[in-house]
Design a protein around this motif. Structure first.
Motif, PDB file in Angstrom:
ATOM      1  N   LYS A 116       0.645  -1.165   0.195  1.00 25.55           N
ATOM      2  CA  LYS A 116       0.154  -0.119  -0.210  1.00 25.55           C
ATOM      3  C   LYS A 116       0.685   1.290  -0.015  1.00 25.55           C
ATOM      4  O   LYS A 116       0.672   2.292  -0.843  1.00 25.55           O
ATOM      5  N   THR A 117       1.775   1.317   0.976  1.00 27.25           N
ATOM      6  CA  THR A 117       2.492   2.476   0.903  1.00 27.25           C
ATOM      7  C   THR A 117       3.645   2.502  -0.167  1.00 27.25           C
ATOM      8  O   THR A 117       3.629   3.616  -0.733  1.00 27.25           O
ATOM      9  N   GLN A 118       4.149   1.527  -0.758  1.00 28.36           N
ATOM     10  CA  GLN A 118       4.644   1.585  -1.838  1.00 28.36           C
ATOM     11  C   GLN A 118       4.145   2.260  -3.272  1.00 28.36           C
ATOM     12  O   GLN A 118       4.680   2.908  -3.813  1.00 28.36           O
ATOM     13  N   THR A 145       0.040   9.171   8.143  1.00 32.15           N
ATOM     14  CA  THR A 145      -0.358   8.907   9.499  1.00 32.15           C
ATOM     15  C   THR A 145       0.498   7.910  10.381  1.00 32.15           C
ATOM     16  O   THR A 145       0.307   7.675  11.308  1.00 32.15           O
ATOM     17  N   GLU A 146       1.332   7.065   9.456  1.00 36.02           N
ATOM     18  CA  GLU A 146       1.986   6.170  10.170  1.00 36.02           C
ATOM     19  C   GLU A 146       3.588   6.328  10.409  1.00 36.02           C
ATOM     20  O   GLU A 146       4.476   5.712  10.737  1.00 36.02           O
ATOM     21  N   GLY A 147       3.911   7.572   9.740  1.00 34.43           N
ATOM     22  CA  GLY A 147       5.351   7.785   9.909  1.00 34.43           C
ATOM     23  C   GLY A 147       6.097   6.937   8.947  1.00 34.43           C
ATOM     24  O   GLY A 147       7.562   6.524   8.898  1.00 34.43           O
ATOM     25  N   THR A 148       5.512   6.482   7.749  1.00 34.31           N
ATOM     26  CA  THR A 148       6.179   5.651   6.806  1.00 34.31           C
ATOM     27  C   THR A 148       6.629   6.308   5.549  1.00 34.31           C
ATOM     28  O   THR A 148       7.027   5.422   4.654  1.00 34.31           O
ATOM     29  N   PHE A 149       6.310   7.554   5.279  1.00 38.08           N
ATOM     30  CA  PHE A 149       6.749   8.183   4.339  1.00 38.08           C
ATOM     31  C   PHE A 149       8.418   8.352   4.134  1.00 38.08           C
ATOM     32  O   PHE A 149       9.203   8.715   5.153  1.00 38.08           O
ATOM     33  N   VAL A 204      -3.609   9.793   1.492  1.00 36.75           N
ATOM     34  CA  VAL A 204      -3.751   9.547   2.834  1.00 36.75           C
ATOM     35  C   VAL A 204      -3.392   8.181   3.272  1.00 36.75           C
ATOM     36  O   VAL A 204      -4.075   7.077   2.793  1.00 36.75           O
ATOM     37  N   ASP A 205      -2.182   8.001   3.797  1.00 37.19           N
ATOM     38  CA  ASP A 205      -1.571   6.694   4.151  1.00 37.19           C
ATOM     39  C   ASP A 205      -1.138   6.695   5.592  1.00 37.19           C
ATOM     40  O   ASP A 205      -0.457   7.063   6.116  1.00 37.19           O
ATOM     41  N   SER A 206      -1.966   6.029   6.509  1.00 35.02           N
ATOM     42  CA  SER A 206      -3.239   5.198   6.022  1.00 35.02           C
ATOM     43  C   SER A 206      -4.485   6.089   6.579  1.00 35.02           C
ATOM     44  O   SER A 206      -4.500   6.830   7.466  1.00 35.02           O
TER      45      SER A 206
HETATM   46 MG    MG Z   1       2.019   1.234   5.099  1.00 32.58          MG
END
Ligand code: MG
Ligand code: ADP
Length: 316
Positions: A116-118, A145-149, A204-206
């Motif tokens: 998803k983030t990819q 929202t998850e700090g995964t950027f 918006v992730d996630s």
């Molecule tokens: Mg993700």
């Protein structure tokens, strides 16, 4: 009959004086369109007026903007404006009817590490491509929202497309949300940024991560859904008003029975089901392979395809 004057600003609406207009502004209603698209309950709270007055104000704004019925031709003309954004995988694009559509909310849901983030990273890069290469020639706004950027990941993807990595990074506006209220505020602010800058994609992730964490065990599911509804309304409005794609991700629970119902159902349940026009379920295949399944769309057949996540990004 009341003399018809041209209504152009919120203050021009019948029954709205300067004080009420200020209150509405403060509440985030900055133009007629935002009033016209508001729910009476929301506007009532923001303006401190009764429900009936709120309805009247909204009705007047809708009338001023001529928001009644339209012909099929009007709808078709608007749909002709739809832009399509490539995912990086031709098969996935095909599954989506030619790429991610503007004027819609597209939801990618799946378990952890499904990709998803990819995908959201890849789209933030691809949106900057020229139209001939499947882009929308604009910038991305990314609510994380998850700090995964990961900028490093953007750099990899940009390089592989022969783009200037620094410019690509500069063209992605990242808002890190720390709680659901913050997330909602970032989406509301996004509207101003989109208006002033050439933003052609909102991510918006996630979508649900923070909402889920905050509302666990609080037994306030209705509250949560109401907030989520408002959040989605904001996002949907941006998508249609500014003719851009909104892409959200949503996690499904890895363990069944932890929260609500079916573990293969995305968190957010029905509400999200209604608002996202495209829903794609992602799951892991062998190695770098991923399977995407189009779950429901207004006019595309259900189907599946395989894509890969490589060092270069999303590919066939
Ligand atoms: Mg993700
Ligand atoms: P989620 O659905 O939880 O957001 P991600 O989009 O973060 O999942 O996907 C993570 C997966 O993406 C990793 O397990 C890995 O397979 C793949 N991945 C991440 N970065 C790279 C990379 N630089 N090169 C190849 N594959 C990668």
């Amino acid at each position: 009959m009341r003399k018809m004057e041209k209504i152009e600003k919120i203050e021009d609406l019948p029954g709205v004086g300067p004080a009420l207009a200020d209150k509405l502004m403060e509440g985030g209603y900055r133009d007629l369109m935002s009033v016209a698209a508001a729910a009476p309950g929301e506007l009532k709270d923001a303006a401190g007026v009764g429900e009936a007055t709120a309805k009247k104000i909204i009705g007047a704004a809708q009338e001023a903007l001529d928001m009644g019925y339209e012909t099929g031709i009007d709808v078709m003309k608007r749909r002709e404006q739809i832009g399509r954004l490539t995912t990086g995988s031709t098969d996935l694009d095909k599954l989506l009817g030619g790429g991610i559509e503007s004027q819609s909310i597209t939801e990618f849901y799946g378990k952890f590490a499904a990709g998803k983030t990819q995908i959201t990273h890849q789209l933030s890069v691809n949106v900057q491509l020229p139209k001939e290469r499947g882009g929308l020639e604009g910038k991305a706004l990314y609510i994380d929202t998850e700090g995964t950027f990961r900028p490093e990941r953007i750099v990899q993807m940009a390089r592989s497309l022969g783009l200037d990595e620094e410019e690509v990074l500069r063209n992605i506006k990242v808002g890190r949300a720390y709680n659901s209220d913050h997330q909602m505020l970032l989406a509301e602010k996004a509207e101003n940024i989109v208006r002033e800058d050439n933003i052609r994609l909102v991510i918006v992730d996630s979508l649900m991560g923070l909402f889920r964490a905050e509302y666990v065990g609080r037994g306030t599911l209705a509250d949560r859904q109401q907030k989520l509804n408002r959040h989605l309304a904001t996002l949907g409005k941006i998508a249609s008003m500014y003719n851009l794609p909104v892409v959200v991700t949503n996690q499904v629970m890895a363990q069944p029975g932890i929260l609500f119902g079916d573990p293969t159902e995305p968190i957010g349940g029905h509400i999200l089901g209604h608002k996202s026009t495209f829903r794609i379920y992602l799951r892991k295949g062998k190695g770098e392979k991923r399977v995407a399944k189009l779950v429901d769309s207004p006019c595309l057949p259900e189907g599946e395809c395989v894509f890969t996540i490589t060092e270069d990004g999303i590919r066939d």
